[in-house]
Write a protein that holds these residues in place. Sequence first.
Motif, PDB file in Angstrom:
ATOM      1  N   MET A   1       0.834  -1.203   0.000  1.00  0.00           N
ATOM      2  CA  MET A   1       0.000   0.000   0.000  1.00  0.00           C
ATOM      3  C   MET A   1       0.871   1.256   0.000  1.00  0.00           C
ATOM      4  O   MET A   1       0.596   2.221  -0.730  1.00  0.00           O
ATOM      5  N   THR A   2       1.933   1.253   0.807  1.00  0.00           N
ATOM      6  CA  THR A   2       2.856   2.395   0.837  1.00  0.00           C
ATOM      7  C   THR A   2       3.548   2.559  -0.510  1.00  0.00           C
ATOM      8  O   THR A   2       3.691   3.685  -1.014  1.00  0.00           O
ATOM      9  N   TYR A   3       3.990   1.456  -1.101  1.00  0.00           N
ATOM     10  CA  TYR A   3       4.645   1.524  -2.408  1.00  0.00           C
ATOM     11  C   TYR A   3       3.689   2.065  -3.467  1.00  0.00           C
ATOM     12  O   TYR A   3       4.101   2.808  -4.370  1.00  0.00           O
ATOM     13  N   GLU A   4       2.435   1.674  -3.366  1.00  0.00           N
ATOM     14  CA  GLU A   4       1.425   2.150  -4.316  1.00  0.00           C
ATOM     15  C   GLU A   4       1.249   3.663  -4.204  1.00  0.00           C
ATOM     16  O   GLU A   4       1.181   4.373  -5.212  1.00  0.00           O
ATOM     17  N   ILE A   5       1.195   4.153  -2.970  1.00  0.00           N
ATOM     18  CA  ILE A   5       1.061   5.599  -2.752  1.00  0.00           C
ATOM     19  C   ILE A   5       2.298   6.329  -3.248  1.00  0.00           C
ATOM     20  O   ILE A   5       2.201   7.384  -3.903  1.00  0.00           O
ATOM     21  N   LEU A   6       3.486   5.784  -2.957  1.00  0.00           N
ATOM     22  CA  LEU A   6       4.724   6.389  -3.426  1.00  0.00           C
ATOM     23  C   LEU A   6       4.769   6.432  -4.954  1.00  0.00           C
ATOM     24  O   LEU A   6       5.224   7.426  -5.539  1.00  0.00           O
ATOM     25  N   LEU A   7       4.275   5.388  -5.598  1.00  0.00           N
ATOM     26  CA  LEU A   7       4.244   5.355  -7.058  1.00  0.00           C
ATOM     27  C   LEU A   7       3.353   6.466  -7.605  1.00  0.00           C
ATOM     28  O   LEU A   7       3.705   7.128  -8.592  1.00  0.00           O
ATOM     29  N   MET A   8       2.214   6.706  -6.977  1.00  0.00           N
ATOM     30  CA  MET A   8       1.332   7.798  -7.410  1.00  0.00           C
ATOM     31  C   MET A   8       2.028   9.144  -7.271  1.00  0.00           C
ATOM     32  O   MET A   8       1.909  10.017  -8.149  1.00  0.00           O
ATOM     33  N   VAL A   9       2.755   9.317  -6.159  1.00  0.00           N
ATOM     34  CA  VAL A   9       3.477  10.576  -5.940  1.00  0.00           C
ATOM     35  C   VAL A   9       4.530  10.781  -7.021  1.00  0.00           C
ATOM     36  O   VAL A   9       4.677  11.886  -7.568  1.00  0.00           O
ATOM     37  N   VAL A  10       5.264   9.739  -7.355  1.00  0.00           N
ATOM     38  CA  VAL A  10       6.312   9.824  -8.384  1.00  0.00           C
ATOM     39  C   VAL A  10       5.701  10.095  -9.748  1.00  0.00           C
ATOM     40  O   VAL A  10       6.213  10.913 -10.524  1.00  0.00           O
ATOM     41  N   ILE A  11       4.602   9.424 -10.071  1.00  0.00           N
ATOM     42  CA  ILE A  11       3.939   9.643 -11.366  1.00  0.00           C
ATOM     43  C   ILE A  11       3.434  11.068 -11.472  1.00  0.00           C
ATOM     44  O   ILE A  11       3.569  11.716 -12.516  1.00  0.00           O
ATOM     45  N   GLY A  12       2.849  11.593 -10.407  1.00  0.00           N
ATOM     46  CA  GLY A  12       2.328  12.959 -10.441  1.00  0.00           C
ATOM     47  C   GLY A  12       3.419  14.005 -10.442  1.00  0.00           C
ATOM     48  O   GLY A  12       3.269  15.059 -11.058  1.00  0.00           O
ATOM     49  N   GLY A  13       4.505  13.714  -9.757  1.00  0.00           N
ATOM     50  CA  GLY A  13       5.595  14.685  -9.667  1.00  0.00           C
ATOM     51  C   GLY A  13       5.935  14.971  -8.215  1.00  0.00           C
ATOM     52  O   GLY A  13       5.086  15.485  -7.480  1.00  0.00           O
ATOM     53  N   ILE A  14       7.157  14.614  -7.810  1.00  0.00           N
ATOM     54  CA  ILE A  14       7.579  14.874  -6.436  1.00  0.00           C
ATOM     55  C   ILE A  14       7.754  16.379  -6.253  1.00  0.00           C
ATOM     56  O   ILE A  14       8.553  17.010  -6.927  1.00  0.00           O
ATOM     57  N   GLY A  15       6.978  16.948  -5.354  1.00  0.00           N
ATOM     58  CA  GLY A  15       7.005  18.388  -5.147  1.00  0.00           C
ATOM     59  C   GLY A  15       5.872  19.108  -5.834  1.00  0.00           C
ATOM     60  O   GLY A  15       5.907  20.331  -5.959  1.00  0.00           O
ATOM     61  N   SER A  16       4.828  18.370  -6.265  1.00  0.00           N
ATOM     62  CA  SER A  16       3.673  18.983  -6.917  1.00  0.00           C
ATOM     63  C   SER A  16       2.396  18.473  -6.269  1.00  0.00           C
ATOM     64  O   SER A  16       2.095  17.277  -6.312  1.00  0.00           O
ATOM     65  N   ILE A  17       1.623  19.368  -5.656  1.00  0.00           N
ATOM     66  CA  ILE A  17       0.363  19.000  -5.019  1.00  0.00           C
ATOM     67  C   ILE A  17      -0.667  18.589  -6.067  1.00  0.00           C
ATOM     68  O   ILE A  17      -1.305  17.532  -5.960  1.00  0.00           O
ATOM     69  N   SER A  18      -0.827  19.416  -7.091  1.00  0.00           N
ATOM     70  CA  SER A  18      -1.798  19.098  -8.146  1.00  0.00           C
ATOM     71  C   SER A  18      -1.393  17.830  -8.891  1.00  0.00           C
ATOM     72  O   SER A  18      -2.252  17.047  -9.316  1.00  0.00           O
ATOM     73  N   GLY A  19      -0.095  17.586  -9.040  1.00  0.00           N
ATOM     74  CA  GLY A  19       0.362  16.362  -9.693  1.00  0.00           C
ATOM     75  C   GLY A  19      -0.032  15.127  -8.900  1.00  0.00           C
ATOM     76  O   GLY A  19      -0.450  14.113  -9.473  1.00  0.00           O
TER      77      GLY A  19
END
Length: 391
Positions: free
Chosen positions: A293-311
Amino acid sequence: MEKRLQPRQEKRSVLPAILIICAVLLVTVLLDNILPANTFTLMLIPVLRKGAIYSLVCVSMNLLNGFTGLFSLGQAGFMLIGAYAYSIFSIPADQHAAVYQYFEGGAVRFSIPEMLSGVLGPNLGSFLGAIICIIIAGLVAAVFAALIGIPVLRLKSDYLAIATLGFAEIMRAVFQWNGLGRITNGSNLLRKYTAFTDINLRLGSLNIKLATFFPFLIAILSITFIVLLINSTYGRAFKAIRDDEVAAEAMGINLFRHKMYAFIVSSFFAGVGGALLAMFQTTVQAAAFKTAMTYEILLMVVIGGIGSISGSCIAAFLYIACSEWWLRFLDGGKLFGMSVPFFRDGFRKVVFSVIIMIIVLFFRKGIMGDRELSFRRKPRQSKGKEADANG
């Protein structure tokens, strides 16, 4: 003259965002109350609810990993704590014997939504009671974060990730321990608590369902708070720590204190996300909050852009929609009515993995990078300034 116009430009940039948020909340109400239940809405509504929950969780993780530079992998653990805290305080009193059937009815014998329903009525009581339980869930997760943050936040990089990941795994094991069964119900399910479908608003004879409105409301309010925090002096300190800890400390920033602030706030909203996930799933079990579950959330963050809220928000909705809706036809064995031999159970995950690899290869900084969706218009330059700029 330019300085006087700047505040007005900022106000005008906020207004479109407020209007869009109000429109989104209105659409969520219409989805539950006006649109007919069909195959499309039955798939759309759960995806929207889960997307709102995961967008909040991703933003909370991005606050820590993207804006503060702390590589933490304990998000699932704090979500677990929030989910259990919410469930324990919202199970009706007359249902405790059925839920805690192996532990003499449990230790907590009251329900906050039920208590408020007796005073304010069932609809308003359930609404406010659920919000109070969600706040409690976030506070309990924040307390755990403060306790483990004292030793853990002195670590850096991979060591911090391993420590927080170990904490999440320990929490998952502890919550399934029968020694805490009167509180956590051991390895059994927690159920019969207030869920999204119980959130309604009665206006006379009209009963308005708020099952989709509620998670969007909580997610929007929480993300707005995080955005305000990032744009404050604390947020600038977080970014300074991320960019260069030595320079930040030389400028007078207390590294440990600000890391602790970021860790507690991130964990608080992870707990809130866990409570919302419990409401969405209608049952809670510690075994479901795995490292994946943590890896899944981290993957979403990376796909959206680390350092981007809207991403993070965009990636969360796209990830949930692709994994649980848009690619489901790949498991059905048919395409446009024709049978395809390799379209079988599990093929959806193969295609989804390939899509993720393509995104990571061609968008190395994610969909948004470190940019944000903005409604701010660039100020027009005068002809004289344009000529000076073109030199």
